[in-house]
Design an enzyme around this catalytic site. Structure first.
Site, PDB file in Angstrom:
ATOM      1  N   GLU A 260       5.579  11.740 -11.060  1.00 34.69           N
ATOM      2  CA  GLU A 260       6.835  12.501 -11.087  1.00 34.69           C
ATOM      3  C   GLU A 260       7.520  12.217  -9.768  1.00 34.69           C
ATOM      4  OE1 GLU A 260       7.752  14.119 -13.620  1.00 34.69           O
ATOM      5  OE2 GLU A 260       5.915  14.406 -14.741  1.00 34.69           O
TER       6      GLU A 260
ATOM      7  N   CYS B 254      13.193  18.579  -7.242  1.00 34.32           N
ATOM      8  CA  CYS B 254      13.236  17.304  -7.955  1.00 34.32           C
ATOM      9  C   CYS B 254      14.234  17.363  -9.102  1.00 34.32           C
ATOM     10  CB  CYS B 254      11.857  16.958  -8.476  1.00 34.32           C
ATOM     11  SG  CYS B 254      11.127  18.297  -9.427  1.00 34.32           S
TER      12      CYS B 254
HETATM   13  P1  NAP Z   1       6.253  11.759  -0.405  1.00 32.14           P
HETATM   14  O1  NAP Z   1       6.552  11.540   1.012  1.00 32.14           O
HETATM   15  O2  NAP Z   1       6.248  10.586  -1.288  1.00 32.14           O
HETATM   16  O3  NAP Z   1       4.849  12.502  -0.439  1.00 32.14           O
HETATM   17  C1  NAP Z   1       4.304  12.929  -1.652  1.00 32.14           C
HETATM   18  C2  NAP Z   1       2.820  13.109  -1.495  1.00 32.14           C
HETATM   19  O4  NAP Z   1       2.196  11.841  -1.318  1.00 32.14           O
HETATM   20  C3  NAP Z   1       2.430  13.933  -0.270  1.00 32.14           C
HETATM   21  O5  NAP Z   1       1.338  14.740  -0.614  1.00 32.14           O
HETATM   22  C4  NAP Z   1       2.034  12.878   0.731  1.00 32.14           C
HETATM   23  O6  NAP Z   1       1.143  13.349   1.692  1.00 32.14           O
HETATM   24  C5  NAP Z   1       1.349  11.894  -0.182  1.00 32.14           C
HETATM   25  N1  NAP Z   1       1.223  10.578   0.388  1.00 32.14           N
HETATM   26  C6  NAP Z   1       2.103   9.888   1.138  1.00 32.14           C
HETATM   27  N2  NAP Z   1       1.604   8.681   1.438  1.00 32.14           N
HETATM   28  C7  NAP Z   1       0.377   8.623   0.870  1.00 32.14           C
HETATM   29  C8  NAP Z   1      -0.643   7.631   0.845  1.00 32.14           C
HETATM   30  N3  NAP Z   1      -0.499   6.453   1.431  1.00 32.14           N
HETATM   31  N4  NAP Z   1      -1.787   7.919   0.167  1.00 32.14           N
HETATM   32  C9  NAP Z   1      -1.959   9.097  -0.451  1.00 32.14           C
HETATM   33  N5  NAP Z   1      -1.023  10.067  -0.441  1.00 32.14           N
HETATM   34  C10 NAP Z   1       0.127   9.828   0.205  1.00 32.14           C
HETATM   35  O7  NAP Z   1       7.250  12.820  -1.057  1.00 32.14           O
HETATM   36  P2  NAP Z   1       7.714  14.234  -0.473  1.00 32.14           P
HETATM   37  O8  NAP Z   1       8.622  13.971   0.656  1.00 32.14           O
HETATM   38  O9  NAP Z   1       6.558  15.138  -0.255  1.00 32.14           O
HETATM   39  O10 NAP Z   1       8.528  14.824  -1.693  1.00 32.14           O
HETATM   40  C11 NAP Z   1       9.873  14.558  -1.915  1.00 32.14           C
HETATM   41  C12 NAP Z   1      10.027  13.635  -3.072  1.00 32.14           C
HETATM   42  O11 NAP Z   1       9.292  14.116  -4.175  1.00 32.14           O
HETATM   43  C13 NAP Z   1      11.441  13.537  -3.564  1.00 32.14           C
HETATM   44  O12 NAP Z   1      11.737  12.198  -3.814  1.00 32.14           O
HETATM   45  C14 NAP Z   1      11.454  14.310  -4.856  1.00 32.14           C
HETATM   46  O13 NAP Z   1      12.396  13.874  -5.805  1.00 32.14           O
HETATM   47  C15 NAP Z   1      10.090  14.095  -5.349  1.00 32.14           C
HETATM   48  N6  NAP Z   1       9.678  15.176  -6.209  1.00 32.14           N
HETATM   49  C16 NAP Z   1       9.563  14.929  -7.517  1.00 32.14           C
HETATM   50  C17 NAP Z   1       9.151  15.942  -8.367  1.00 32.14           C
HETATM   51  C18 NAP Z   1       9.012  15.698  -9.831  1.00 32.14           C
HETATM   52  O14 NAP Z   1       8.440  16.534 -10.513  1.00 32.14           O
HETATM   53  N7  NAP Z   1       9.505  14.611 -10.341  1.00 32.14           N
HETATM   54  C19 NAP Z   1       8.865  17.199  -7.865  1.00 32.14           C
HETATM   55  C20 NAP Z   1       9.002  17.422  -6.507  1.00 32.14           C
HETATM   56  C21 NAP Z   1       9.404  16.393  -5.684  1.00 32.14           C
HETATM   57  P3  NAP Z   1       1.624  13.617   3.192  1.00 32.14           P
HETATM   58  O15 NAP Z   1       2.604  14.711   3.106  1.00 32.14           O
HETATM   59  O16 NAP Z   1       0.374  13.985   3.879  1.00 32.14           O
HETATM   60  O17 NAP Z   1       2.218  12.344   3.675  1.00 32.14           O
END
Ligand code: NAP
Length: 678
Positions: free
Chosen positions: A257, A296
């Site tokens: 997602e 999101c």
């Molecule tokens: P993100 O930076 O991609 O992080 C998402 C998750 O991935 C976090 O738990 C992060 O942990 C983890 N992560 C990052 N790098 C990783 C790696 N190399 N290995 C394992 N895990 C890793 O996204 P975000 O900033 O938290 O969220 C914002 C984004 O999420 C937006 O683009 C939004 O649209 C999207 N979103 C989508 C939905 C949906 O249902 N479609 C819902 C909510 C949000 P760390 O924080 O420790 O880096």
């Protein structure tokens, strides 16, 4: 006070002492927590889930797991204020937290209730009908779903530390699969507090839930094809994780997602005087400002007929002017800050990247104000409304997600154009359409449906009860194709199935009945030596049956039934008219008469353990019954399931009504409640 976040590994809380990362408060930048997963043994964590968590969960039936979820929900409801108190530092005010915390609890409760209502009290699911191959019916097929023997790795985004964790946790646990949850570090202190409450409740079997605060280390190296990864976050992280060699090598299920440039569309039929116009403006403003636009599902693209562009912008400017920024701890109506100053920088950069294609018509990305807030130390940002300067040439507007209180008004000329513009988003979680015209609704909805997981069509008739553009519901699909990740979450039991393997079983009907505990045609059906209605639930055996005496159906019966019930449809009353009907040889008996006579043939009239008939399923009338035909019934115990109350159980009976030539004329499942011995 700054806390060091703990991870829950192998049922013990582990405190890290190296590699700690500071987590700032959204309100004033002070460090509220530190996180690190340094020192965790990820191989052992996965092993613990597989060897302890999985077996413990699989020892429970779906109903028992549903009951645990319900009890956890009740436990959390009593303590939710603890979560509210700490979640303010994420920038969320009470209203925002209601979406995250209460929304998560509602989702948990919804899965507990569905698990009870829609799943059997067994350890696997029978899916669909028995498929018969061959004329004699001695070889059949049936799909079953059984829980994977692996672990569900849940990687969550920062914006919903509670809802995001619970909406993934509930389906996985209901399926019988243990979870390793990894919250986003920026808000991990809320997720940690939530998991601490769940853990202290003692309601989950050991190993059913583990928590990683910090990075995932070499976790992915230990996953196999029995595991599931459910990721929520950005497209970049999703791409990186999906490209892990183990994911491809073991065909690990990967549910994503991610980014979504959701659209709201004002229909071509709507003028500023229509109620839908106000609904549109209110919804866009709410989606821009709720959780400071860090949802999101938030509306990013505001598509309006060119003739209404100026009016929409003016109305949005007026509404956004009323939005106050405020400290989320003190003001539950004002919009709080973004999650961090880093996130604000990211959003400012996204706005700057959109600048070649859009003018700012409300707000200043560099400046904002609010009562008693520190806009330098806190991550506050004004709502920013943009206007596309040349909509048909724009590309970035359909590709860059400014994950904050930011949306762009995009003017369109006609229905075909708006469909084309929406599709440029390359797949979104949700779009909403504001129209009061059936043709506009049909054209646009069907034109964009393949690009979306959910469509909201809002008008004056449904507005009062609408759950809104941005709210995923446990009963309905959450997810979207393409850019949105291609994942499917929620949607009732669909999300439970992600954690189960579908297997086609091919065998004899006898073997299938023994395996599934469900009788099907062709399996042995020994004749009962006692009327089965006289047996209590525990005494009944799946497959046991009775065959009734036969009974003729006369023309008098048909006429009597017709006048008695008032159902004097010509097929029962008028020989010539009935004959002219392509389905009937002449006058025929009512289907309901056949049912009523069938009951008269198979019931045992005396009070006994059979307590009530609560419905029929799968009723089909297969062949007309003419006057002077004779019917008889075969009644077979098809399936037994426990009920919510221990005093009785549910019995599903197969009923087959045949005529004098042994041809089936009606088939159905009869559903009853039968008493259990006290
Ligand atoms: P993100 O930076 O991609 O992080 C998402 C998750 O991935 C976090 O738990 C992060 O942990 C983890 N992560 C990052 N790098 C990783 C790696 N190399 N290995 C394992 N895990 C890793 O996204 P975000 O900033 O938290 O969220 C914002 C984004 O999420 C937006 O683009 C939004 O649209 C999207 N979103 C989508 C939905 C949906 O249902 N479609 C819902 C909510 C949000 P760390 O924080 O420790 O880096």
């Amino acid at each position: 006070m700054t806390t060091t976040l703990q991870s829950l590994a192998r049922d013990a809380w582990v405190t890290p002492d190296t590699g700690l990362v500071d987590i700032p408060s959204a309100i004033d930048g002070r460090v509220v927590a530190r996180a690190s997963s340094a020192g965790l043994d990820f191989a052992a964590i996965v092993r613990h889930a597989r060897e302890v968590g999985g077996p413990g969960l699989r020892a429970l039936s779906f109903h028992q797991r549903a009951d645990r979820l319900k009890a956890i929900g009740a436990y959390l409801i009593e303590r939710k204020e603890q979560l509210y108190a700490i979640a303010a530092d994420t920038g969320a005010n009470r209203r925002d937290n209601a979406i995250d915390i209460d929304g998560g609890l509602v989702t948990l409760a919804a899965y507990a209730s569905r698990g009870r209502r829609e799943l059997p009290d067994t350890k696997f699911i029978i899916e669909g009908e028995v498929e018969q191959f061959g004329k004699r019916g001695s070889f059949v097929g049936q799909h079953i779903l059984s829980p994977l023997h692996g672990v569900a790795v849940h990687i969550n985004a920062f914006n919903f530390p509670c809802w995001g964790l619970l909406e993934k946790l509930a389906p996985a646990l209901l399926a019988g699969v243990p979870v390793i949850a990894k919250p986003a570090t920026a808000t991990a202190y809320v997720a940690e507090a939530l998991v601490k409450l769940i853990h202290e409740s003692g309601l989950l079997p050991p190993g059913a839930l583990q928590l990683i605060c910090g990075s995932t280390g070499d976790l992915f190296d230990h996953l196999t094809g029995q595991d599931v990864i459910a990721f929520t976050g950005s497209i970049e992280t999703s791409d990186k994780l999906r490209a892990h060699p183990n994911v491809a090598r073991h065909s690990i299920r990967f549910i994503a997602e991610r980014d979504s440039l959701n659209a709201a569309i004002l229909g071509t039929d709507i003028a500023p005087t229509d109620p839908e116009f106000d609904l549109f403006v209110r919804e866009v403003a709410r989606e821009m400002t709720s959780k400071a636009g860090q949802k999101c599902t938030a509306i990013r693209r505001v598509l309006v007929p060119r003739a209404q562009e100026a009016a929409v912008i003016a109305a949005l400017q007026a509404t956004l002017t009323d939005v106050k920024l405020g400290d989320p701890r003190q003001d539950d109506k004002a919009m709080g800050p973004l999650v961090s100053r880093g996130q604000r920088d990211t959003v400012r950069a996204a706005i700057a990247a959109l600048a070649p294609e859009a003018d700012i018509v409300f707000g200043d990305p560099q400046r904002c104000s609010g009562d008693g807030i520190d806009t330098t130390a806190g991550a506050y940002l004004s709502p920013i409304l943009l206007r596309a300067t040349d909509p048909m040439r724009a590309e970035k507007l359909h590709a860059i997600e400014a994950f904050g209180p930011v949306a762009t008004v995009i003017a369109y000329d006609d229905v075909d154009q708006v469909i084309e513009l929406v599709r440029r988003g390359e797949g979104s979680l949700v779009a909403s359409l504001f129209t009061y015209d059936n043709e506009v609704a049909e054209q646009i909805a069907l034109g964009i449906a393949p690009w979306h997981g959910r469509l909201l069509i809002l008008d004056r008739d449904c507005a009062a009860e609408s759950t809104g553009h941005g709210t995923p519901l446990p009963a309905l699909l959450h997810g979207g194709p393409g850019r949105a990740g291609g994942g499917e979450e929620l949607g009732g039991l669909r999300s439970v199935h992600h954690y189960m393997q579908r297997t086609a079983i091919q065998c004899s009907p006898r073997r299938l009945a023994a395996l599934t505990g469900t009788w099907s045609r062709g399996a042995p059906s020994p004749v009962s030596n006692l009327h089965p209605f006289k047996r209590n639930f525990d005494e009944l055996t799946v497959g046991e049956s009775i065959e009734t005496a036969s009974r003729p159906i006369t023309l008098d019966d048909i006429e009597h039934f017709a006048h008695f019930t008032g159902d004097t449809f010509y097929a029962h009353m008028d020989e010539a008219a009935a004959k002219a009907n392509p389905f009937f040889p002449g006058r025929v008996a009512h289907g309901y008469l056949i049912l009523a006579f069938a009951a008269g043939l198979f019931v045992d009239p005396a009070p006994g353990p059979l307590l009530a008939n609560y419905g029929l399923d799968n009723l089909r009338f297969l062949k007309p019954v003419s006057p002077d035909d004779t019917i008889r019934v075969k009644l077979t115990v098809k399936q037994k399931s426990s009920a919510r109350r221990p005093e009785y159980g549910e019995v599903r009976w197969d009923v087959e009504v045949v005529n004098q030539n042994n041809e089936p004329v009606a088939r159905y499942d009869l559903l009853t409640m039968s008493a259990r011995p006290t």
